[in-house]
Design an enzyme around this catalytic site. Structure first.
Site, PDB file in Angstrom:
ATOM      1  N   ASP A  21      -1.323  -0.674   6.071  1.00  0.00           N
ATOM      2  CA  ASP A  21      -1.559  -0.026   7.368  1.00  0.00           C
ATOM      3  C   ASP A  21      -3.017  -0.092   7.794  1.00  0.00           C
ATOM      4  O   ASP A  21      -3.348   0.343   8.893  1.00  0.00           O
ATOM      5  CB  ASP A  21      -1.124   1.438   7.315  1.00  0.00           C
ATOM      6  CG  ASP A  21      -2.050   2.283   6.443  1.00  0.00           C
ATOM      7  OD1 ASP A  21      -2.276   1.890   5.274  1.00  0.00           O
ATOM      8  OD2 ASP A  21      -2.563   3.303   6.920  1.00  0.00           O
TER       9      ASP A  21
ATOM     10  N   ASP B 270      -0.367   5.101   0.759  1.00  0.00           N
ATOM     11  CA  ASP B 270      -0.703   6.072   1.802  1.00  0.00           C
ATOM     12  C   ASP B 270      -0.641   5.411   3.173  1.00  0.00           C
ATOM     13  O   ASP B 270      -1.346   4.437   3.442  1.00  0.00           O
ATOM     14  CB  ASP B 270      -2.118   6.621   1.569  1.00  0.00           C
ATOM     15  CG  ASP B 270      -2.227   7.421   0.277  1.00  0.00           C
ATOM     16  OD1 ASP B 270      -1.570   8.467   0.183  1.00  0.00           O
ATOM     17  OD2 ASP B 270      -2.973   6.997  -0.622  1.00  0.00           O
TER      18      ASP B 270
ATOM     19  N   ASP C 154       0.855  -1.172   0.000  1.00  0.00           N
ATOM     20  CA  ASP C 154       0.000   0.000   0.000  1.00  0.00           C
ATOM     21  C   ASP C 154       0.902   1.236   0.000  1.00  0.00           C
ATOM     22  O   ASP C 154       2.097   1.152   0.347  1.00  0.00           O
ATOM     23  CB  ASP C 154      -0.898  -0.030   1.240  1.00  0.00           C
ATOM     24  CG  ASP C 154      -1.906   1.103   1.243  1.00  0.00           C
ATOM     25  OD1 ASP C 154      -2.504   1.368   0.185  1.00  0.00           O
ATOM     26  OD2 ASP C 154      -2.082   1.734   2.300  1.00  0.00           O
TER      27      ASP C 154
END
Length: 344
Positions: free
Chosen positions: A225, A28, A26
């Protein structure tokens, strides 16, 4: 094929960067936040790639096309090609192309990434409900997206055309904190129309399919995250995952994770790819990792010991105690004192 319910984080004697052939990262909250590289991210990515691990960047953010994202990552210090970037715009464009004839007009509510992906699939992006679109697609358009764009979507959907969304992430991490994501914008249109979109992004199968088709990964490791997109997407795809604590998910959310949100591994940041992972073992009526022993008793999660154990080892032990206690549900035990001991 989904994985069985996980009751503890796994250990690995082998460094993750050599145990897996491809990192599905990922962006961001993992590689950058607000455009700036997250601590240790660049060095970790370079080290993993030097060890032979392929790096692929898999993002629900449909704002920018892959070449712009690749340029940004390269500017941060990790040379990247457009082919290394897979986004939810590509996944939703494929989904639309499988339902509409080539050349169909699609009303775009979002950024350039959506327009590029639609053209790649032989579809024509348009800007108004008056352009006779055959579908509406909605993706993250950045903080400056005009309110009138939502009205255009509503006008077209009211005429009965199908509605697609690149993803439904309610939030997106930035340099100043957590901001509204595309999911919040989708809710605006949903409330106004009463319609339901077809969604392509993580954690749903269209995004996983797009990722595997474009990377050819054989033994991938999802690195993210967010529990509700990255980790659930890995769970749905039957692949392993590494949660890093540099974005949306904190320790309390992790302990309360239902089965589909429990990662294979947990680490502070992307340095976790460069090393093995410690084992969590049963001990003294609880679970031990490093210098810590965690258990569920008296209506709370407790933590004993310390020694030379790192706070992350304590968190891994607490995960085992919480997830085992919860089974296929959600752990509701108080973890405040235990997390305070860890400084988390």
């Amino acid at each position: 094929m989904s994985q069985p319910s996980r009751t503890r984080p796994e250990g690995s004697a082998q460094a993750l960067m050599t145990a897996y052939d491809t990192a599905l990262l990922d962006l961001d909250g993992v590689v950058y936040a607000g455009g700036e590289a997250i601590g240790y991210a660049v060095g970790s990515l370079l080290a993993a790639r030097s060890a032979g691990m392929r790096l692929a960047y898999v993002t629900n953010n449909a704002l920018r096309p892959p070449d712009a994202v690749a340029e940004h990552i390269s500017e941060l210090g990790v040379a990247t090609e457009a082919a290394d970037v897979i986004n939810s715009a590509q996944a939703v464009a494929r989904l639309i192309s499988e339902q509409l004839p080539a050349g169909s007009r699609v009303l775009v509510i979002g950024g350039e990434g959506l327009r590029v992906a639609l053209r790649e699939r032989g579809l024509e992006p348009v800007e108004s409900a008056e352009d006779d679109p055959a579908a509406v697609v909605q993706g993250y358009g950045g903080p400056e997206l005009p309110w009138g764009r939502f009205a255009e979507a509503c006008y077209a959907i009211a005429r009965g055309v199908p509605w697609f969304a690149s993803n439904t992430d309610l939030t997106i991490p930035g340099a100043r904190g957590i901001a509204p994501g595309n999911g919040a914008a989708v809710e605006v249109v949903r409330i106004a129309t009463g319609a339901e979109p077809q969604v392509a992004g993580k954690p749903l199968p269209p995004m996983h399919r797009e990722t595997i088709l474009r990377t050819g990964a054989v033994r991938p490791l999802v690195v993210g995250d967010r529990l509700d997109t990255d980790i659930e997407g890995a769970f749905n795809g039957g692949v392993d995952s590494l949660l890093v604590l540099t974005g949306v998910t904190d320790a309390a959310l992790l302990l309360a994770a239902p089965p589909e949100h429990r990662p294979t591994y947990v680490d502070a940041d992307l340095r976790g790819m460069l090393t093995g992972q410690p084992e969590v073992t049963e001990a003294s009526g609880g679970f031990r990792c490093g210098g810590w022993t965690a258990s569920a008793r008296g209506g709370e999660l407790t933590l004993d010991g310390a020694g030379d154990g790192s706070p992350l080892d304590g968190l891994r032990a607490l995960c085992a105690a919480a997830w085992t206690h919860a089974g296929d549900g959600v752990c509701g035990l108080d973890a405040g004192k235990a997390l305070s001991r860890l400084g988390l």
